[in-house]
Write a protein that holds these residues in place. Structure first.
Motif, PDB file in Angstrom:
ATOM      1  N   ARG A 187      72.674  -9.817  42.059  1.00  0.00           N
ATOM      2  CA  ARG A 187      72.551  -8.555  41.321  1.00  0.00           C
ATOM      3  C   ARG A 187      71.841  -8.774  39.990  1.00  0.00           C
ATOM      4  O   ARG A 187      71.010  -7.953  39.571  1.00  0.00           O
ATOM      5  N   ILE A 188      72.158  -9.885  39.319  1.00  0.00           N
ATOM      6  CA  ILE A 188      71.510 -10.178  38.039  1.00  0.00           C
ATOM      7  C   ILE A 188      70.015 -10.405  38.250  1.00  0.00           C
ATOM      8  O   ILE A 188      69.187  -9.974  37.449  1.00  0.00           O
ATOM      9  N   GLY A 189      69.686 -11.063  39.355  1.00  0.00           N
ATOM     10  CA  GLY A 189      68.278 -11.291  39.659  1.00  0.00           C
ATOM     11  C   GLY A 189      67.529  -9.998  39.869  1.00  0.00           C
ATOM     12  O   GLY A 189      66.389  -9.836  39.401  1.00  0.00           O
ATOM     13  N   ARG A 190      68.151  -9.060  40.574  1.00  0.00           N
ATOM     14  CA  ARG A 190      67.505  -7.759  40.786  1.00  0.00           C
ATOM     15  C   ARG A 190      67.344  -7.014  39.462  1.00  0.00           C
ATOM     16  O   ARG A 190      66.332  -6.343  39.222  1.00  0.00           O
ATOM     17  N   ALA A 191      68.367  -7.142  38.600  1.00  0.00           N
ATOM     18  CA  ALA A 191      68.270  -6.506  37.282  1.00  0.00           C
ATOM     19  C   ALA A 191      67.138  -7.126  36.467  1.00  0.00           C
ATOM     20  O   ALA A 191      66.405  -6.428  35.754  1.00  0.00           O
ATOM     21  N   LEU A 192      66.980  -8.445  36.590  1.00  0.00           N
ATOM     22  CA  LEU A 192      65.899  -9.115  35.882  1.00  0.00           C
ATOM     23  C   LEU A 192      64.545  -8.599  36.341  1.00  0.00           C
ATOM     24  O   LEU A 192      63.656  -8.331  35.524  1.00  0.00           O
ATOM     25  N   ARG A 193      64.376  -8.432  37.642  1.00  0.00           N
ATOM     26  CA  ARG A 193      63.103  -7.941  38.151  1.00  0.00           C
ATOM     27  C   ARG A 193      62.849  -6.507  37.694  1.00  0.00           C
ATOM     28  O   ARG A 193      61.716  -6.122  37.415  1.00  0.00           O
ATOM     29  N   ALA A 194      63.922  -5.727  37.579  1.00  0.00           N
ATOM     30  CA  ALA A 194      63.778  -4.360  37.086  1.00  0.00           C
ATOM     31  C   ALA A 194      63.344  -4.356  35.624  1.00  0.00           C
ATOM     32  O   ALA A 194      62.475  -3.576  35.217  1.00  0.00           O
ATOM     33  N   VAL A 195      63.942  -5.252  34.832  1.00  0.00           N
ATOM     34  CA  VAL A 195      63.564  -5.356  33.426  1.00  0.00           C
ATOM     35  C   VAL A 195      62.117  -5.800  33.295  1.00  0.00           C
ATOM     36  O   VAL A 195      61.367  -5.320  32.440  1.00  0.00           O
ATOM     37  N   ALA A 196      61.705  -6.730  34.177  1.00  0.00           N
ATOM     38  CA  ALA A 196      60.328  -7.222  34.133  1.00  0.00           C
ATOM     39  C   ALA A 196      59.334  -6.105  34.449  1.00  0.00           C
ATOM     40  O   ALA A 196      58.250  -6.045  33.873  1.00  0.00           O
ATOM     41  N   ASP A 197      59.703  -5.195  35.350  1.00  0.00           N
ATOM     42  CA  ASP A 197      58.807  -4.098  35.726  1.00  0.00           C
ATOM     43  C   ASP A 197      58.683  -3.066  34.612  1.00  0.00           C
ATOM     44  O   ASP A 197      57.578  -2.636  34.270  1.00  0.00           O
ATOM     45  N   SER A 198      59.831  -2.690  34.037  1.00  0.00           N
ATOM     46  CA  SER A 198      59.795  -1.672  32.984  1.00  0.00           C
ATOM     47  C   SER A 198      61.102  -1.681  32.211  1.00  0.00           C
ATOM     48  O   SER A 198      62.172  -1.486  32.799  1.00  0.00           O
ATOM     49  N   HIS A 199      61.019  -1.922  30.903  1.00  0.00           N
ATOM     50  CA  HIS A 199      62.225  -1.892  30.073  1.00  0.00           C
ATOM     51  C   HIS A 199      62.856  -0.495  30.069  1.00  0.00           C
ATOM     52  O   HIS A 199      64.082  -0.342  30.192  1.00  0.00           O
ATOM     53  N   LYS A 200      62.024   0.533  29.940  1.00  0.00           N
ATOM     54  CA  LYS A 200      62.557   1.892  29.852  1.00  0.00           C
ATOM     55  C   LYS A 200      63.220   2.314  31.156  1.00  0.00           C
ATOM     56  O   LYS A 200      64.277   2.943  31.156  1.00  0.00           O
ATOM     57  N   ALA A 201      62.593   1.968  32.290  1.00  0.00           N
ATOM     58  CA  ALA A 201      63.183   2.308  33.584  1.00  0.00           C
ATOM     59  C   ALA A 201      64.494   1.578  33.792  1.00  0.00           C
ATOM     60  O   ALA A 201      65.465   2.141  34.332  1.00  0.00           O
ATOM     61  N   ALA A 202      64.554   0.310  33.365  1.00  0.00           N
ATOM     62  CA  ALA A 202      65.795  -0.461  33.503  1.00  0.00           C
ATOM     63  C   ALA A 202      66.911   0.161  32.662  1.00  0.00           C
ATOM     64  O   ALA A 202      68.065   0.281  33.113  1.00  0.00           O
ATOM     65  N   LEU A 203      66.581   0.568  31.442  1.00  0.00           N
ATOM     66  CA  LEU A 203      67.583   1.216  30.585  1.00  0.00           C
ATOM     67  C   LEU A 203      68.073   2.524  31.196  1.00  0.00           C
ATOM     68  O   LEU A 203      69.250   2.870  31.095  1.00  0.00           O
ATOM     69  N   SER A 204      67.170   3.255  31.854  1.00  0.00           N
ATOM     70  CA  SER A 204      67.525   4.559  32.408  1.00  0.00           C
ATOM     71  C   SER A 204      68.535   4.462  33.548  1.00  0.00           C
ATOM     72  O   SER A 204      69.241   5.428  33.824  1.00  0.00           O
ATOM     73  N   VAL A 205      68.611   3.294  34.206  1.00  0.00           N
ATOM     74  CA  VAL A 205      69.573   3.124  35.306  1.00  0.00           C
ATOM     75  C   VAL A 205      70.774   2.289  34.880  1.00  0.00           C
ATOM     76  O   VAL A 205      71.537   1.802  35.713  1.00  0.00           O
ATOM     77  N   GLY A 206      70.931   2.107  33.579  1.00  0.00           N
ATOM     78  CA  GLY A 206      72.137   1.471  33.060  1.00  0.00           C
ATOM     79  C   GLY A 206      72.105  -0.030  32.942  1.00  0.00           C
ATOM     80  O   GLY A 206      73.154  -0.670  32.763  1.00  0.00           O
ATOM     81  N   ILE A 207      70.935  -0.636  33.045  1.00  0.00           N
ATOM     82  CA  ILE A 207      70.829  -2.091  32.896  1.00  0.00           C
ATOM     83  C   ILE A 207      70.763  -2.429  31.411  1.00  0.00           C
ATOM     84  O   ILE A 207      69.981  -1.850  30.661  1.00  0.00           O
ATOM     85  N   SER A 208      71.595  -3.373  30.983  1.00  0.00           N
ATOM     86  CA  SER A 208      71.653  -3.764  29.583  1.00  0.00           C
ATOM     87  C   SER A 208      70.598  -4.831  29.296  1.00  0.00           C
ATOM     88  O   SER A 208      70.664  -5.947  29.828  1.00  0.00           O
ATOM     89  N   LEU A 209      69.622  -4.468  28.468  1.00  0.00           N
ATOM     90  CA  LEU A 209      68.604  -5.445  28.097  1.00  0.00           C
ATOM     91  C   LEU A 209      69.210  -6.622  27.354  1.00  0.00           C
ATOM     92  O   LEU A 209      68.796  -7.775  27.545  1.00  0.00           O
ATOM     93  N   GLU A 210      70.211  -6.343  26.508  1.00  0.00           N
ATOM     94  CA  GLU A 210      70.819  -7.402  25.721  1.00  0.00           C
ATOM     95  C   GLU A 210      71.454  -8.458  26.620  1.00  0.00           C
ATOM     96  O   GLU A 210      71.274  -9.664  26.413  1.00  0.00           O
ATOM     97  N   GLN A 211      72.206  -8.024  27.641  1.00  0.00           N
ATOM     98  CA  GLN A 211      72.844  -8.975  28.546  1.00  0.00           C
ATOM     99  C   GLN A 211      71.815  -9.768  29.338  1.00  0.00           C
ATOM    100  O   GLN A 211      71.955 -10.985  29.509  1.00  0.00           O
ATOM    101  N   ILE A 212      70.786  -9.096  29.819  1.00  0.00           N
ATOM    102  CA  ILE A 212      69.749  -9.776  30.596  1.00  0.00           C
ATOM    103  C   ILE A 212      69.055 -10.820  29.735  1.00  0.00           C
ATOM    104  O   ILE A 212      68.804 -11.954  30.168  1.00  0.00           O
ATOM    105  N   TRP A 213      68.732 -10.470  28.495  1.00  0.00           N
ATOM    106  CA  TRP A 213      68.060 -11.431  27.624  1.00  0.00           C
ATOM    107  C   TRP A 213      68.929 -12.653  27.342  1.00  0.00           C
ATOM    108  O   TRP A 213      68.444 -13.775  27.329  1.00  0.00           O
ATOM    109  N   VAL A 214      70.226 -12.430  27.105  1.00  0.00           N
ATOM    110  CA  VAL A 214      71.123 -13.565  26.868  1.00  0.00           C
ATOM    111  C   VAL A 214      71.174 -14.463  28.100  1.00  0.00           C
ATOM    112  O   VAL A 214      71.085 -15.694  27.999  1.00  0.00           O
ATOM    113  N   ILE A 215      71.304 -13.853  29.282  1.00  0.00           N
ATOM    114  CA  ILE A 215      71.371 -14.630  30.520  1.00  0.00           C
ATOM    115  C   ILE A 215      70.096 -15.433  30.730  1.00  0.00           C
ATOM    116  O   ILE A 215      70.133 -16.628  31.061  1.00  0.00           O
ATOM    117  N   VAL A 216      68.967 -14.786  30.513  1.00  0.00           N
ATOM    118  CA  VAL A 216      67.686 -15.456  30.750  1.00  0.00           C
ATOM    119  C   VAL A 216      67.461 -16.582  29.746  1.00  0.00           C
ATOM    120  O   VAL A 216      67.033 -17.689  30.114  1.00  0.00           O
TER     121      VAL A 216
END
Length: 318
Positions: A187-216
């Motif tokens: 699931r984290i991997g899919r969230a990462l790919r979503a963030v890579a495609d578009s930060h705004k789109a990822a935020l719109s579906v509830g993905i936390s950029l802060e958590q993804i950045w810490v994990i990465v």
């Protein structure tokens, strides 16, 4: 005519005349290539999440290795020092997210890129203050990394396999494979790919950029630690290792900045290519060819496929 013979024919005659030396060269290139791929993987992870080339990845390799060796020199047992170093890389990931990425979110990519320059020199200064500037010896025995060599009799000669190189190739391959599966299947991997495609789109579906950045950044820190241990075991742990980490740039050019398989393939091409070039063409072109050949390979490759072997072709309509 004699020059053409030395460039285009004589090296291949040498390969056929001494196949044991060819196998030895290919093995050393393969080990270097796998370790280059491990370094490049740290760049790929951060680039996929933020679109920024992390110039600080090289010094993260040095800082992680120095932390491990420094803790052990203070009397901390080796594996406890390893666990504490992992904790330090986690703290670094939180610090980078809170103090650097969060204030600069939605800023131009060049701003974030320059911020990684600042992080580089901050870690250099911090490392020199805490650990000093002299080279350190990696705690190879304490981590139960093997020493010595194995010999294989082949084609009338011997091929030597350093046990530390075998361990480095196996550990690096396992880490690359694990991270590839983790970011492709979880699931984290899919969230990462979503963030890579578009930060705004990822935020719109509830993905936390802060958590993804810490994990990465934490994953990149673990990769940096493993790289520092492997390269430090083959030489010394010093600030010169950060120059070695810049070999990831031609690896990324070949494989593509967003591709984990590309990092693997590009690393092997660069590792094997520079070893073959150093051994067979080095006497003709002069010593030190290994320091610049990787960049020449990348430059030639850019002329034919700028997006890399596995990179996405970007088409802009005007």
């Amino acid at each position: 005519m004699d020059l053409l013979y030395k460039i285009f024919i004589d090296p291949f005659v040498q390969m056929g005349g001494a196949p044991d030396l060819l196998i030895q060269t290919l093995w050393e290139g393969l080990v270097s290539g796998v370790l280059y791929a491990l370094i490049a993987l740290g760049f790929v992870l951060i680039f996929k999440a933020s679109g920024v080339f992390n110039f600080a990845q090289g010094i993260m390799v040095v800082f992680a290795a120095l932390t491990l060796v420094g803790l052990h020199s203070k009397g901390v047992p080796a594996f406890l020092a390893l666990a504490l170093t992992i904790g330090v890389m986690l703290v670094l990931a939180f610090g980078v997210e809170r103090l650097m990425l969060r204030p600069l979110v939605n800023q131009p990519d060049i701003i974030l890129f320059m911020a990684t320059f600042g992080l580089t020199y901050f870690l250099i200064g911090l490392g020199e203050i805490i650990f000093g500037g002299e080279p350190k010896v990696m705690i190879t025995s304490e981590l139960y990394l093997p020493k010595g060599a194995l010999e294989w009799k082949v084609f009338g000669g011997f091929v030597s396999f350093q046990k530390i190189d075998i361990a480095a190739a196996i550990i690096a391959s396992l880490m690359v494979a694990t991270l590839a599966v983790f970011f492709q299947k979880t699931r984290i991997g899919r969230a990462l790919r979503a963030v890579a495609d578009s930060h705004k789109a990822a935020l719109s579906v509830g993905i936390s950029l802060e958590q993804i950045w810490v994990i990465v950044w934490f994953a990149a820190g673990i990769v940096a630690l493993a790289t520092g241990i492997m390269w430090g075991a083959r030489s010394d742990v010093s600030f010169a290792l950060q120059i070695l980490a810049l070999k990831a740039l031609p690896v990324l050019i070949l494989g593509g900045f967003t591709s984990i398989p590309g990092a693997i393939v590009g690393g092997i091409i660069i590792g094997v290519g520079e070893k073959l070039g150093e051994f067979y063409w080095g006497p003709l072109l002069g010593s030190g060819i290994e320091s610049w050949l990787a960049y020449m390979i990348a430059l030639v490759f850019l002329l034919f496929r700028p997006q890399g072997l596995f990179g996405e072709r970007i088409i802009e309509r005007i």
